[in-house]
Design a protein around this motif. Structure first.
Motif, mmCIF file in Angstrom:
data_model
loop_
_atom_site.group_PDB
_atom_site.id
_atom_site.type_symbol
_atom_site.label_atom_id
_atom_site.label_comp_id
_atom_site.label_asym_id
_atom_site.label_seq_id
_atom_site.Cartn_x
_atom_site.Cartn_y
_atom_site.Cartn_z
ATOM 1 N N LEU A 118 0.848 -1.185 0.000
ATOM 2 C CA LEU A 118 0.000 0.000 0.000
ATOM 3 C C LEU A 118 0.887 1.239 0.000
ATOM 4 C CD1 LEU A 118 -2.707 1.497 0.212
ATOM 5 C CD2 LEU A 118 -2.536 1.242 2.709
ATOM 6 N N VAL A 119 0.635 2.118 -0.975
ATOM 7 C CA VAL A 119 1.374 3.365 -1.110
ATOM 8 C C VAL A 119 0.378 4.517 -1.060
ATOM 9 C CG1 VAL A 119 2.753 4.747 -2.727
ATOM 10 C CG2 VAL A 119 3.220 2.293 -2.453
ATOM 11 N N ARG A 120 0.736 5.564 -0.308
ATOM 12 C CA ARG A 120 -0.089 6.777 -0.298
ATOM 13 C C ARG A 120 0.593 7.814 -1.181
ATOM 14 N NH1 ARG A 120 -1.468 8.618 5.241
ATOM 15 N NH2 ARG A 120 0.756 8.987 5.356
ATOM 16 N N ALA A 121 -0.198 8.449 -2.054
ATOM 17 C CA ALA A 121 0.303 9.501 -2.933
ATOM 18 C C ALA A 121 -0.426 10.791 -2.611
ATOM 19 C CB ALA A 121 0.085 9.126 -4.396
ATOM 20 N N THR A 122 0.335 11.860 -2.375
ATOM 21 C CA THR A 122 -0.248 13.174 -2.111
ATOM 22 C C THR A 122 0.427 14.187 -3.027
ATOM 23 O OG1 THR A 122 1.334 13.562 -0.323
ATOM 24 C CG2 THR A 122 -0.815 12.649 0.304
ATOM 25 N N GLY A 123 -0.223 15.321 -3.223
ATOM 26 C CA GLY A 123 0.341 16.365 -4.068
ATOM 27 C C GLY A 123 0.402 15.975 -5.535
ATOM 28 N N ILE A 124 -0.535 15.145 -5.962
ATOM 29 C CA ILE A 124 -0.541 14.618 -7.329
ATOM 30 C C ILE A 124 -1.150 15.623 -8.304
ATOM 31 C CG2 ILE A 124 -0.508 12.188 -6.676
ATOM 32 C CD1 ILE A 124 -3.556 12.198 -6.796
ATOM 33 N N THR A 125 -0.802 15.461 -9.587
ATOM 34 C CA THR A 125 -1.293 16.334 -10.647
ATOM 35 C C THR A 125 -2.052 15.506 -11.668
ATOM 36 O OG1 THR A 125 0.655 17.732 -10.356
ATOM 37 C CG2 THR A 125 -0.565 17.983 -12.418
ATOM 38 N N ALA A 126 -3.232 16.006 -12.077
ATOM 39 C CA ALA A 126 -4.060 15.286 -13.058
ATOM 40 C C ALA A 126 -3.400 15.292 -14.425
ATOM 41 C CB ALA A 126 -5.447 15.920 -13.148
ATOM 42 N N GLY A 127 -3.632 14.222 -15.169
ATOM 43 C CA GLY A 127 -3.109 14.090 -16.523
ATOM 44 C C GLY A 127 -3.940 13.061 -17.275
ATOM 45 N N ALA A 128 -3.435 12.615 -18.403
ATOM 46 C CA ALA A 128 -4.148 11.645 -19.234
ATOM 47 C C ALA A 128 -3.777 10.217 -18.835
ATOM 48 C CB ALA A 128 -3.826 11.878 -20.708
ATOM 49 N N ALA A 129 -4.784 9.406 -18.601
ATOM 50 C CA ALA A 129 -4.573 7.992 -18.271
ATOM 51 C C ALA A 129 -4.171 7.225 -19.526
ATOM 52 C CB ALA A 129 -5.844 7.404 -17.667
ATOM 53 N N SER A 130 -3.517 6.098 -19.326
ATOM 54 C CA SER A 130 -3.151 5.220 -20.436
ATOM 55 C C SER A 130 -3.338 3.766 -20.005
ATOM 56 C CB SER A 130 -1.710 5.477 -20.884
ATOM 57 O OG SER A 130 -0.824 5.307 -19.793
ATOM 58 N N PRO A 131 -4.601 3.372 -19.765
ATOM 59 C CA PRO A 131 -4.843 2.001 -19.301
ATOM 60 C C PRO A 131 -4.471 0.969 -20.356
ATOM 61 C CG PRO A 131 -6.907 3.095 -19.835
ATOM 62 C CD PRO A 131 -5.828 4.121 -19.967
ATOM 63 N N GLU A 132 -4.285 -0.254 -19.886
ATOM 64 C CA GLU A 132 -4.000 -1.361 -20.786
ATOM 65 C C GLU A 132 -5.232 -1.612 -21.657
ATOM 66 O OE1 GLU A 132 -2.496 -4.726 -18.604
ATOM 67 O OE2 GLU A 132 -1.278 -3.427 -17.336
ATOM 68 N N PRO A 133 -5.045 -2.242 -22.824
ATOM 69 C CA PRO A 133 -6.182 -2.487 -23.727
ATOM 70 C C PRO A 133 -7.319 -3.292 -23.092
ATOM 71 C CG PRO A 133 -4.111 -2.925 -24.842
ATOM 72 C CD PRO A 133 -3.780 -2.669 -23.412
ATOM 73 N N THR A 134 -7.011 -4.091 -22.069
ATOM 74 C CA THR A 134 -8.036 -4.910 -21.415
ATOM 75 C C THR A 134 -8.774 -4.159 -20.314
ATOM 76 O OG1 THR A 134 -6.384 -5.775 -19.875
ATOM 77 C CG2 THR A 134 -6.806 -7.057 -21.887
ATOM 78 N N GLU A 135 -8.369 -2.910 -20.042
ATOM 79 C CA GLU A 135 -8.965 -2.145 -18.957
ATOM 80 C C GLU A 135 -9.865 -1.035 -19.493
ATOM 81 O OE1 GLU A 135 -5.565 -2.314 -15.509
ATOM 82 O OE2 GLU A 135 -5.222 -0.913 -17.162
ATOM 83 N N ASP A 136 -11.050 -0.935 -18.929
ATOM 84 C CA ASP A 136 -11.980 0.157 -19.221
ATOM 85 C C ASP A 136 -12.283 0.796 -17.871
ATOM 86 O OD1 ASP A 136 -13.772 1.907 -20.300
ATOM 87 O OD2 ASP A 136 -15.292 0.404 -20.752
ATOM 88 N N ILE A 137 -11.591 1.863 -17.561
ATOM 89 C CA ILE A 137 -11.569 2.415 -16.206
ATOM 90 C C ILE A 137 -12.220 3.789 -16.160
ATOM 91 C CG2 ILE A 137 -10.054 3.231 -14.354
ATOM 92 C CD1 ILE A 137 -8.018 1.125 -15.273
ATOM 93 N N GLU A 138 -13.091 3.974 -15.177
ATOM 94 C CA GLU A 138 -13.661 5.283 -14.871
ATOM 95 C C GLU A 138 -12.971 5.794 -13.610
ATOM 96 O OE1 GLU A 138 -17.874 7.282 -13.352
ATOM 97 O OE2 GLU A 138 -17.765 5.123 -13.706
ATOM 98 N N VAL A 139 -12.453 7.002 -13.650
ATOM 99 C CA VAL A 139 -11.759 7.605 -12.510
ATOM 100 C C VAL A 139 -12.737 8.484 -11.746
ATOM 101 C CG1 VAL A 139 -9.842 9.080 -11.786
ATOM 102 C CG2 VAL A 139 -9.576 7.559 -13.770
ATOM 103 N N LEU A 140 -12.782 8.306 -10.430
ATOM 104 C CA LEU A 140 -13.635 9.113 -9.560
ATOM 105 C C LEU A 140 -12.775 9.757 -8.497
ATOM 106 C CD1 LEU A 140 -15.231 6.206 -10.139
ATOM 107 C CD2 LEU A 140 -16.974 7.402 -8.892
ATOM 108 N N ARG A 141 -13.181 10.930 -8.038
ATOM 109 C CA ARG A 141 -12.536 11.594 -6.901
ATOM 110 C C ARG A 141 -13.632 11.888 -5.891
ATOM 111 N NH1 ARG A 141 -8.767 16.139 -9.471
ATOM 112 N NH2 ARG A 141 -10.442 16.312 -10.968
ATOM 113 N N VAL A 142 -13.441 11.386 -4.674
ATOM 114 C CA VAL A 142 -14.462 11.555 -3.636
ATOM 115 C C VAL A 142 -13.813 12.137 -2.383
ATOM 116 C CG1 VAL A 142 -15.841 9.637 -4.533
ATOM 117 C CG2 VAL A 142 -14.198 9.199 -2.716
ATOM 118 N N PRO A 143 -14.567 12.945 -1.624
ATOM 119 C CA PRO A 143 -14.034 13.455 -0.360
ATOM 120 C C PRO A 143 -13.627 12.308 0.565
ATOM 121 C CG PRO A 143 -16.078 14.571 -0.944
ATOM 122 C CD PRO A 143 -15.928 13.425 -1.893
#
Length: 172
Positions: A118-143
């Motif tokens: 388990l890794v915690r990431a803070t101070g991240i910046t949004a960008g373009a995802a590049s999922p694998e061809p087998t992945e269909d991913i929806e990104v959510l941000r929740v409080p």
């Protein structure tokens, strides 16, 4: 342990059949162990204190699953933080920031031989995802509070991810 064989090996799973003896001396043969690569999962928190989650289809569940971003470490990959950064970037597009390795656990010590990081990431910046061809991913941000609610109410179906989210949100 006296001997081992592999009745099944392919790119996704390896099954090892061990002849082993319990500490009491009782022989358990065969004892099946599932061999998987280590996994890394990321509790990513953006500048607005929102937790980054992914929703994707999981065939074992036969439905959509709300999860932490992450996945298998690649063959030969040993740097947990680099693997976490790669998975976070591929699945969500988020990059940069500060990554902290919080803990290493076993997903199921009785049957699996791999580890879960388990890794915690803070101070991240949004960008373009590049999922694998087998992945269909929806990104959510929740409080953060909503992430806890999702974990505690069953909206996050993966038991391991529930535990990881609660660990990561409560780690100092």
């Amino acid at each position: 342990m006296r001997g081992s064989a592999h009745p099944l090996r392919d790119r996704w799973i390896s099954v090892r059949a061990d002849d082993c003896a319990a500490p009491s001396g009782a022989v358990i043969a065969p004892y099946y162990v599932l061999e998987f690569p280590d996994f890394v999962h990321v509790l990513a928190i953006d500048a607005d204190e929102r937790v980054v989650l992914v929703r994707q289809y999981r065939h074992g569940l036969r439905g959509m699953s709300l999860e932490l971003p992450g996945g298998m470490m690649d063959p030969g990959e040993t740097d947990v933080l680099a693997a976490a950064a790669r998975e976070l970037r591929e699945e969500t597009g988020f990059t940069g920031g500060s990554l902290t390795h919080l803990t290493t656990l076993s997903p199921e010590p009785a049957r699996y031989d791999n580890r879960l990081h388990l890794v915690r990431a803070t101070g991240i910046t949004a960008g373009a995802a590049s999922p694998e061809p087998t992945e269909d991913i929806e990104v959510l941000r929740v409080p953060r509070a909503e992430a806890v609610r999702l974990a505690l109410t069953g909206a996050v179906a993966h038991a391991g991810h529930v535990g990881l989210m609660l660990i990561g949100l409560n780690a100092g």
